[in-house]
Structures are given as C-alpha cells and as structure tokens.
Design a protein around this motif. Structure first.
Motif, PDB file in Angstrom:
ATOM      1  N   LEU A 110       0.834  -1.204   0.000  1.00 41.55           N
ATOM      2  CA  LEU A 110       0.000   0.000   0.000  1.00 41.55           C
ATOM      3  C   LEU A 110       0.867   1.253   0.000  1.00 41.55           C
ATOM      4  CD1 LEU A 110      -3.023   0.988   0.290  1.00 41.55           C
ATOM      5  CD2 LEU A 110      -2.530   1.203   2.735  1.00 41.55           C
ATOM      6  N   MET A 111       1.949   1.222   0.745  1.00 42.00           N
ATOM      7  CA  MET A 111       2.832   2.392   0.823  1.00 42.00           C
ATOM      8  C   MET A 111       3.606   2.639  -0.471  1.00 42.00           C
ATOM      9  SD  MET A 111       4.368   2.025   4.693  1.00 42.00           S
ATOM     10  CE  MET A 111       3.307   2.177   6.134  1.00 42.00           C
ATOM     11  N   SER A 112       3.707   1.632  -1.291  1.00 45.44           N
ATOM     12  CA  SER A 112       4.396   1.806  -2.569  1.00 45.44           C
ATOM     13  C   SER A 112       3.439   2.076  -3.736  1.00 45.44           C
ATOM     14  CB  SER A 112       5.243   0.568  -2.889  1.00 45.44           C
ATOM     15  OG  SER A 112       4.414  -0.584  -3.005  1.00 45.44           O
ATOM     16  N   CYS A 113       2.131   2.154  -3.410  1.00 50.72           N
ATOM     17  CA  CYS A 113       1.136   2.375  -4.453  1.00 50.72           C
ATOM     18  C   CYS A 113       1.180   3.828  -4.936  1.00 50.72           C
ATOM     19  CB  CYS A 113      -0.254   2.034  -3.926  1.00 50.72           C
ATOM     20  SG  CYS A 113      -1.564   2.236  -5.140  1.00 50.72           S
ATOM     21  N   GLY A 182       0.321   5.857  -1.656  1.00 45.57           N
ATOM     22  CA  GLY A 182       1.542   5.531  -0.922  1.00 45.57           C
ATOM     23  C   GLY A 182       1.977   6.649   0.004  1.00 45.57           C
ATOM     24  N   ILE A 183       1.940   7.906  -0.479  1.00 41.86           N
ATOM     25  CA  ILE A 183       2.364   9.038   0.357  1.00 41.86           C
ATOM     26  C   ILE A 183       1.437   9.201   1.559  1.00 41.86           C
ATOM     27  CG2 ILE A 183       2.646  11.539   0.392  1.00 41.86           C
ATOM     28  CD1 ILE A 183       3.565  11.388  -2.509  1.00 41.86           C
ATOM     29  N   LEU A 184       0.131   9.104   1.333  1.00 37.22           N
ATOM     30  CA  LEU A 184      -0.818   9.280   2.431  1.00 37.22           C
ATOM     31  C   LEU A 184      -0.727   8.142   3.441  1.00 37.22           C
ATOM     32  CD1 LEU A 184      -3.060  10.825   3.772  1.00 37.22           C
ATOM     33  CD2 LEU A 184      -4.712   9.720   2.236  1.00 37.22           C
ATOM     34  N   SER A 185      -0.568   6.913   2.970  1.00 34.14           N
ATOM     35  CA  SER A 185      -0.475   5.784   3.898  1.00 34.14           C
ATOM     36  C   SER A 185       0.801   5.861   4.733  1.00 34.14           C
ATOM     37  CB  SER A 185      -0.530   4.465   3.129  1.00 34.14           C
ATOM     38  OG  SER A 185       0.550   4.376   2.200  1.00 34.14           O
ATOM     39  N   LYS A 186       1.898   6.342   4.158  1.00 30.89           N
ATOM     40  CA  LYS A 186       3.127   6.508   4.931  1.00 30.89           C
ATOM     41  C   LYS A 186       2.949   7.562   6.023  1.00 30.89           C
ATOM     42  CE  LYS A 186       6.359   5.178   1.261  1.00 30.89           C
ATOM     43  NZ  LYS A 186       7.415   5.654   0.321  1.00 30.89           N
ATOM     44  N   ALA A 187       2.252   8.661   5.697  1.00 35.83           N
ATOM     45  CA  ALA A 187       2.003   9.705   6.688  1.00 35.83           C
ATOM     46  C   ALA A 187       1.111   9.187   7.813  1.00 35.83           C
ATOM     47  CB  ALA A 187       1.373  10.923   6.017  1.00 35.83           C
ATOM     48  N   LEU A 188       0.134   8.386   7.465  1.00 39.36           N
ATOM     49  CA  LEU A 188      -0.746   7.815   8.493  1.00 39.36           C
ATOM     50  C   LEU A 188       0.017   6.856   9.396  1.00 39.36           C
ATOM     51  CD1 LEU A 188      -3.904   7.112   6.303  1.00 39.36           C
ATOM     52  CD2 LEU A 188      -3.699   8.846   8.084  1.00 39.36           C
ATOM     53  N   TRP A 189       0.872   6.037   8.814  1.00 38.73           N
ATOM     54  CA  TRP A 189       1.625   5.062   9.609  1.00 38.73           C
ATOM     55  C   TRP A 189       2.612   5.757  10.547  1.00 38.73           C
ATOM     56  CZ3 TRP A 189       0.958  -0.133  10.020  1.00 38.73           C
ATOM     57  CH2 TRP A 189       1.963  -0.853  10.668  1.00 38.73           C
ATOM     58  N   LYS A 190       3.325   6.737  10.006  1.00 41.40           N
ATOM     59  CA  LYS A 190       4.300   7.463  10.822  1.00 41.40           C
ATOM     60  C   LYS A 190       3.613   8.360  11.839  1.00 41.40           C
ATOM     61  CE  LYS A 190       8.590  10.110  10.356  1.00 41.40           C
ATOM     62  NZ  LYS A 190       9.510  10.785   9.405  1.00 41.40           N
ATOM     63  N   GLY A 191       2.402   8.815  11.572  1.00 45.51           N
ATOM     64  CA  GLY A 191       1.655   9.678  12.477  1.00 45.51           C
ATOM     65  C   GLY A 191       0.840   8.923  13.512  1.00 45.51           C
ATOM     66  N   LYS A 192       1.151   7.670  13.754  1.00 55.70           N
ATOM     67  CA  LYS A 192       0.519   6.841  14.792  1.00 55.70           C
ATOM     68  C   LYS A 192      -0.951   6.556  14.521  1.00 55.70           C
ATOM     69  CE  LYS A 192       3.627   8.637  18.355  1.00 55.70           C
ATOM     70  NZ  LYS A 192       3.739   9.321  19.664  1.00 55.70           N
ATOM     71  N   GLU A 193      -1.320   6.523  13.252  1.00 58.97           N
ATOM     72  CA  GLU A 193      -2.670   6.125  12.866  1.00 58.97           C
ATOM     73  C   GLU A 193      -2.584   4.807  12.100  1.00 58.97           C
ATOM     74  OE1 GLU A 193      -5.477   7.235  13.749  1.00 58.97           O
ATOM     75  OE2 GLU A 193      -4.886   9.108  14.736  1.00 58.97           O
ATOM     76  N   ARG A 194      -1.933   3.835  12.709  1.00 55.69           N
ATOM     77  CA  ARG A 194      -1.706   2.560  12.058  1.00 55.69           C
ATOM     78  C   ARG A 194      -2.992   1.738  11.910  1.00 55.69           C
ATOM     79  NH1 ARG A 194       4.099   0.412  14.551  1.00 55.69           N
ATOM     80  NH2 ARG A 194       5.298   2.297  14.017  1.00 55.69           N
TER      81      ARG A 194
END
Length: 213
Positions: A110-113, A182-194
């Motif tokens: 998903l992060m590479s999409c 990919g960009i949005l999912s990385k921001a969500l993961w790093k922003g503690k919204e896993r």
C-alpha cells in the motif's frame, strides 16, 4: 518475827496493786469477740462492661396478615444493596494497540502504491483517523496555524469534518503523483494512525495475482 512482818508488808503491797476498783478501767475482752468481721471487698466495675439495657423489647409478632388492594410497587422487608466488581470485558479483536500492528507485506505494498487517492477513500479515512490527525497533517506539509483553521472552521460539525476537509485540501492542492495512496499511507503510519492503515488495506482487498503471459 521480823520476817513475818516483811511478808505481811509484801502482801499489803500486792493488795494495793490489785485494787478491785481499778478493774473498771481495764479493757479485758475475748480475743475472738474483739475481732471485727472482715468487710466484704467491693467489686470494681469493669470499664469495658456494658450497661444492661433496661428497655423492654417488643415481643415477637407472629401470624401477621396483610391485605393489599389496588396497590403498586409494594415492598415488605429490608432493602439489600449488593456491589459487584464488573468483570473484565476483553476488547474486540480489531481494537489493537499501535505497537501491536506490524508492517505486513500488504501494508508495504500500500505504501508503494502510486495511485491517486480518491474522494471515496478520503471520506472513509475521515471516519477512521483518530486523535493523531494533527500529526498526520504536519507530515503532509501543514503547519499548526493551518490545522487550527481547519479545526475552527469545521469542528462545529464534528472532528470528522475537519479531518475530511484537511485531506481533501491536500488532494486538491497537489498533483496526482504527489497525492498518491503511498504518500498518504506513509504519513498515516508514521503519524501513529496505524489502525487506519490496516483498515485501509482490508478495504482495498488483496491485489489480484498477475496473469500468466
């Protein structure tokens, strides 16, 4: 003769010592009668002893007959209140801590999409992003003043609306390649919204296997 006189003199002297008139002043009593009977010892009252309750207790009543006609919520007897500790209720399976979620192969994909995020996905994410939405906004390029503006303008309709408007503004203000999944999912993961990322993966479903040429 002189010795006789002396004896008579001694008898006279003894007689004078034993004058009957002096018996009245002598205190002659029997030893047993002179002893006064011992006084009984007073029993001390114990400080811990409770005074006897002199009140009369009512006699037990038996064979009580009561007739109730056209009554509502009648209670007879004592009221007893029981306090029980609530049992531990386990959380649902989908509620997991952030540290328990690992970056699976589906999440990495998903992060590479590079697909552009759709409005439908933004609408869904606005209901699943939680209290760390401001951290996600910082990672997407917004500052605190801009995030305060989103919150002030739309918080009357709920925090969901503030999150939706922020993500929608991010999508519309950037080219498609910069507003990708990919960009949005990385921001969500790093922003503690896993949890939101995991739900996003489940929503999109597993990718179809490549067709054989």
């Amino acid at each position: 003769m002189s010795s006789g006189c002396d004896d008579s003199a001694d008898l006279a002297a003894d007689a004078s010592l034993l004058d009957p008139s002096g018996f009245e002043n002598l205190n002659i009593s029997d030893d047993k009668k002179s002893e006064s009977p011992p006084k009984p010892k007073e029993r001390r009252k114990s400080s811990t002893s409770k005074p006897k309750d002199k009140t009369k207790r009512p006699e037990s009543i038996s064979n009580v007959q009561m007739n109730f006609v056209n009554t509502h919520e009648v209670h007879v007897g004592h009221n007893f209140t029981y306090y029980a500790t609530p049992q531990f209720v386990p959380a649902p399976e989908f509620v997991r801590s952030t540290s328990a979620l690992k970056k699976t192969s589906e999440i990495k994909e998903l992060m590479s999409c590079k697909d552009a995020v759709t409005k439908e996905e933004i609408f869904w994410l606005s209901s699943h992003v939680g209290k760390h939405w401001r951290d996600v906004g910082i990672l997407l390029g917004y500052d605190n003043g801009q995030l305060d503006q989103f919150e002030d303008d739309y918080s009357r309709r709920g925090i969901k609306q503030s999150i939706y408007q922020m993500l929608l503004d991010w999508k519309n203000s950037r080219p498609e390649e910069e507003a990708s999944v990919g960009i949005l999912s990385k921001a969500l993961w790093k922003g503690k919204e896993r949890e939101a990322v995991q739900g996003w993966v489940n929503r999109r479903g597993k990718p179809e296997p490549p067709s054989s040429a």
